[in-house]
Design a protein around this motif. Structure first.
Motif, PDB file in Angstrom:
ATOM      1  N   ARG A 178     -31.966  43.716  19.169  1.00 35.64           N
ATOM      2  CA  ARG A 178     -32.296  42.721  18.145  1.00 35.64           C
ATOM      3  C   ARG A 178     -31.069  42.139  17.452  1.00 35.64           C
ATOM      4  NH1 ARG A 178     -37.432  45.442  14.894  1.00 35.64           N
ATOM      5  NH2 ARG A 178     -38.653  46.059  16.743  1.00 35.64           N
ATOM      6  N   HIS A 179     -29.929  42.711  17.744  1.00 30.52           N
ATOM      7  CA  HIS A 179     -28.670  42.274  17.125  1.00 30.52           C
ATOM      8  C   HIS A 179     -28.717  42.436  15.607  1.00 30.52           C
ATOM      9  CE1 HIS A 179     -27.838  39.482  20.838  1.00 30.52           C
ATOM     10  NE2 HIS A 179     -27.930  40.779  21.146  1.00 30.52           N
ATOM     11  N   GLU A 180     -29.348  43.518  15.162  1.00 27.84           N
ATOM     12  CA  GLU A 180     -29.424  43.792  13.729  1.00 27.84           C
ATOM     13  C   GLU A 180     -29.683  45.275  13.503  1.00 27.84           C
ATOM     14  OE1 GLU A 180     -32.727  42.143  11.637  1.00 27.84           O
ATOM     15  OE2 GLU A 180     -34.227  43.141  12.894  1.00 27.84           O
ATOM     16  N   PHE A 181     -29.448  45.704  12.282  1.00 29.18           N
ATOM     17  CA  PHE A 181     -29.890  47.013  11.835  1.00 29.18           C
ATOM     18  C   PHE A 181     -30.400  46.872  10.416  1.00 29.18           C
ATOM     19  CE2 PHE A 181     -25.365  46.758  10.939  1.00 29.18           C
ATOM     20  CZ  PHE A 181     -25.223  47.279   9.659  1.00 29.18           C
ATOM     21  N   ALA A 182     -31.340  47.726  10.032  1.00 29.12           N
ATOM     22  CA  ALA A 182     -31.971  47.662   8.724  1.00 29.12           C
ATOM     23  C   ALA A 182     -31.850  49.026   8.046  1.00 29.12           C
ATOM     24  CB  ALA A 182     -33.439  47.259   8.857  1.00 29.12           C
ATOM     25  N   GLU A 183     -31.458  49.001   6.782  1.00 29.71           N
ATOM     26  CA  GLU A 183     -31.322  50.248   6.017  1.00 29.71           C
ATOM     27  C   GLU A 183     -31.747  50.024   4.573  1.00 29.71           C
ATOM     28  OE1 GLU A 183     -27.780  52.862   6.715  1.00 29.71           O
ATOM     29  OE2 GLU A 183     -26.974  51.044   7.641  1.00 29.71           O
ATOM     30  N   PRO A 184     -32.287  51.071   3.931  1.00 26.64           N
ATOM     31  CA  PRO A 184     -32.625  50.986   2.509  1.00 26.64           C
ATOM     32  C   PRO A 184     -31.422  51.344   1.634  1.00 26.64           C
ATOM     33  CG  PRO A 184     -33.427  53.053   3.378  1.00 26.64           C
ATOM     34  CD  PRO A 184     -32.775  52.331   4.533  1.00 26.64           C
ATOM     35  N   ALA A 185     -30.307  50.657   1.882  1.00 26.54           N
ATOM     36  CA  ALA A 185     -29.046  50.977   1.204  1.00 26.54           C
ATOM     37  C   ALA A 185     -28.594  49.897   0.233  1.00 26.54           C
ATOM     38  CB  ALA A 185     -27.952  51.209   2.248  1.00 26.54           C
ATOM     39  N   GLY A 186     -29.333  48.803   0.144  1.00 23.10           N
ATOM     40  CA  GLY A 186     -28.932  47.719  -0.744  1.00 23.10           C
ATOM     41  C   GLY A 186     -27.554  47.183  -0.380  1.00 23.10           C
ATOM     42  N   ALA A 236     -16.579  43.516  17.690  1.00 25.10           N
ATOM     43  CA  ALA A 236     -16.448  44.348  18.894  1.00 25.10           C
ATOM     44  C   ALA A 236     -17.341  43.855  20.029  1.00 25.10           C
ATOM     45  CB  ALA A 236     -16.786  45.793  18.556  1.00 25.10           C
ATOM     46  N   LEU A 237     -18.532  43.362  19.687  1.00 27.20           N
ATOM     47  CA  LEU A 237     -19.505  42.994  20.712  1.00 27.20           C
ATOM     48  C   LEU A 237     -19.441  41.520  21.104  1.00 27.20           C
ATOM     49  CD1 LEU A 237     -22.556  45.095  19.457  1.00 27.20           C
ATOM     50  CD2 LEU A 237     -20.956  45.625  21.298  1.00 27.20           C
ATOM     51  N   GLY A 238     -18.762  40.719  20.304  1.00 29.23           N
ATOM     52  CA  GLY A 238     -18.602  39.316  20.669  1.00 29.23           C
ATOM     53  C   GLY A 238     -19.791  38.439  20.347  1.00 29.23           C
ATOM     54  N   HIS A 239     -20.714  38.928  19.516  1.00 28.86           N
ATOM     55  CA  HIS A 239     -21.828  38.109  19.053  1.00 28.86           C
ATOM     56  C   HIS A 239     -22.278  38.648  17.701  1.00 28.86           C
ATOM     57  CE1 HIS A 239     -24.645  41.337  20.079  1.00 28.86           C
ATOM     58  NE2 HIS A 239     -24.059  41.416  21.272  1.00 28.86           N
ATOM     59  N   PRO A 240     -22.987  37.828  16.912  1.00 31.01           N
ATOM     60  CA  PRO A 240     -23.327  38.249  15.548  1.00 31.01           C
ATOM     61  C   PRO A 240     -24.291  39.433  15.503  1.00 31.01           C
ATOM     62  CG  PRO A 240     -23.508  35.864  15.789  1.00 31.01           C
ATOM     63  CD  PRO A 240     -23.357  36.423  17.167  1.00 31.01           C
ATOM     64  N   ILE A 241     -23.947  40.379  14.649  1.00 34.29           N
ATOM     65  CA  ILE A 241     -24.832  41.490  14.305  1.00 34.29           C
ATOM     66  C   ILE A 241     -25.106  41.381  12.809  1.00 34.29           C
ATOM     67  CG2 ILE A 241     -25.127  43.990  14.210  1.00 34.29           C
ATOM     68  CD1 ILE A 241     -25.018  42.889  17.052  1.00 34.29           C
ATOM     69  N   THR A 242     -26.343  41.571  12.416  1.00 31.30           N
ATOM     70  CA  THR A 242     -26.748  41.368  11.028  1.00 31.30           C
ATOM     71  C   THR A 242     -27.222  42.672  10.401  1.00 31.30           C
ATOM     72  OG1 THR A 242     -27.457  39.107  11.540  1.00 31.30           O
ATOM     73  CG2 THR A 242     -28.286  40.080   9.498  1.00 31.30           C
ATOM     74  N   TYR A 243     -26.822  42.880   9.165  1.00 27.81           N
ATOM     75  CA  TYR A 243     -27.388  43.964   8.364  1.00 27.81           C
ATOM     76  C   TYR A 243     -28.510  43.389   7.512  1.00 27.81           C
ATOM     77  CZ  TYR A 243     -27.982  46.852   4.167  1.00 27.81           C
ATOM     78  OH  TYR A 243     -28.525  47.569   3.122  1.00 27.81           O
ATOM     79  N   ARG A 244     -29.679  44.041   7.577  1.00 23.43           N
ATOM     80  CA  ARG A 244     -30.840  43.587   6.797  1.00 23.43           C
ATOM     81  C   ARG A 244     -31.227  44.670   5.785  1.00 23.43           C
ATOM     82  NH1 ARG A 244     -36.387  43.836   8.183  1.00 23.43           N
ATOM     83  NH2 ARG A 244     -35.859  44.351  10.350  1.00 23.43           N
ATOM     84  N   PRO A 245     -30.973  44.460   4.491  1.00 25.53           N
ATOM     85  CA  PRO A 245     -31.414  45.433   3.482  1.00 25.53           C
ATOM     86  C   PRO A 245     -32.940  45.459   3.406  1.00 25.53           C
ATOM     87  CG  PRO A 245     -29.748  43.926   2.599  1.00 25.53           C
ATOM     88  CD  PRO A 245     -30.220  43.343   3.889  1.00 25.53           C
ATOM     89  N   VAL A 246     -33.503  46.664   3.384  1.00 22.03           N
ATOM     90  CA  VAL A 246     -34.957  46.821   3.330  1.00 22.03           C
ATOM     91  C   VAL A 246     -35.299  47.950   2.365  1.00 22.03           C
ATOM     92  CG1 VAL A 246     -35.402  45.950   5.669  1.00 22.03           C
ATOM     93  CG2 VAL A 246     -34.864  48.391   5.320  1.00 22.03           C
ATOM     94  N   ASP A 247     -36.595  48.066   2.045  1.00 25.60           N
ATOM     95  CA  ASP A 247     -37.051  49.241   1.294  1.00 25.60           C
ATOM     96  C   ASP A 247     -37.390  50.354   2.286  1.00 25.60           C
ATOM     97  OD1 ASP A 247     -39.493  48.510   2.421  1.00 25.60           O
ATOM     98  OD2 ASP A 247     -40.357  47.812   0.531  1.00 25.60           O
ATOM     99  N   ASP A 248     -37.869  51.475   1.786  1.00 28.76           N
ATOM    100  CA  ASP A 248     -38.145  52.611   2.666  1.00 28.76           C
ATOM    101  C   ASP A 248     -39.168  52.269   3.746  1.00 28.76           C
ATOM    102  OD1 ASP A 248     -36.375  54.043   1.172  1.00 28.76           O
ATOM    103  OD2 ASP A 248     -37.832  55.490   0.382  1.00 28.76           O
TER     104      ASP A 248
END
Length: 312
Positions: A178-186, A236-248
């Protein structure tokens, strides 16, 4: 009077020589010792085993499934299960030191008994891998620390911060697919540490005297937010990776939907994010440099080194 004035010099030289010989004997004893690494197939264990071998140590690699494990030549795979006292005794017999990683499923009573069995088997010292901030609140790792201190063994505690390797393991599929990761870390920062550096610190305390009764808080060289992690991955990967803040709930949905976890496990992981949101994982410490002489790998180093993991 002249003779009296000169007499302390030979005595001092003899004393210094005695100290040097004592230190040499201690270092030689450490270098010749067998070391048992528990959870040897885990994040830190699989880095620690080869580093200990490279340091010239004898290594016994403990795992619940030794027949399925693959270790470098020279490592002796052995069955180790905290709930199986016979396996603990067999793995510990002949080992002078133990690198102890305690799974969340192991309760304090079981750990206390395992430590007692290790001591009976002749183990002299144990290095516990705890976690950054383990002494705060109701934390199972804090209870593990208390058990180790009360064990009667010589002990050292390492408290690494959040592993960089979470991103090529727990979030690997999300980043890859998905070229993203989601964490409840704000927007909070964390001084992430590479498990290669945790292993290097472990080698230092396992192979050198002078660390008994010491506690070390291990961090990487920089404190970064998750957007900076995404930027390092993007580079490192040569394309956009996105961080998505989420709740639990969003975090649980992300891990389950990417196939990285089931709901129960994801809820358990979500429960350990409050210290991040409170800013407790942001500070950096000098302890890694004190032990290894290195400030450690950066998040950019990590992303470049493991980039193939997100392309599988």
């Amino acid at each position: 009077m002249a003779g009296l004035a000169r007499s302390p010099l030979p005595a001092r030289a003899a004393l210094e020589q005695a100290f040097r010989e004592r230190d040499h004997r201690a270092r030689r004893a450490y270098s010749q010792a067998m070391i048992l690494v528990t959870a040897a197939t885990g994040n830190v264990g699989r880095e620690l085993v080869p580093q200990l071998l490279n340091a010239g140590q004898q290594v016994r690699a403990g795992t619940r499934h030794p027949q399925e494990a693959s270790f470098p030549p020279g490592a002796h795979a052995t069955h180790f299960d905290f709930g199986d006292e016979a396996s603990v005794r067999a793995a510990a017999t002949g080992a002078q030191g133990v690198y102890l990683i305690v799974p969340e499923t192991v309760d304090t009573e079981t750990l206390t008994r395992a430590l007692s069995v290790m001591k009976e088997a002749g183990v002299e010292r144990v290095v516990l891998q705890s976690g950054f901030g383990a002494g705060q609140g109701d934390n199972p790792l804090g209870e593990a620390e208390d058990a180790v201190r009360a064990s009667g063994l010589n002990w050292t505690v390492l408290r690494p911060n959040w592993f960089m390797q979470n991103y090529n393991q727990m979030f690997r599929r999300g980043i890859r697919d998905r070229h993203e990761f989601a964490e409840p870390a704000g927007e909070q920062r964390t001084s992430f540490i590479d498990t290669r550096d945790v292993a290097a610190a472990a080698v230092a305390v396992l192979t050198q005297p002078g660390h008994d009764g010491r506690e070390y808080d291990l961090t990487g060289p920089h404190s970064t937010d998750r957007h900076a992690v995404a930027a390092a991955l993007s580079s490192a990967l040569g394309h956009p990776i996105t961080y998505r803040p989420v709740d639990d709930d969003g975090f649980v949905d992300f891990l389950v939907s990417t196939g990285e976890s089931d709901e129960e496990e994801a809820r358990g992981i979500a429960s350990i994010y409050p210290p991040i949101r409170a800013g407790d994982t942001a500070p950096t410490t000098p302890d890694l440099h004190t032990l290894t002489g290195s400030t450690g790998h950066t998040i950019e180093d990590f992303a470049q080194h493991y980039r193939q993991d997100w392309q599988k």
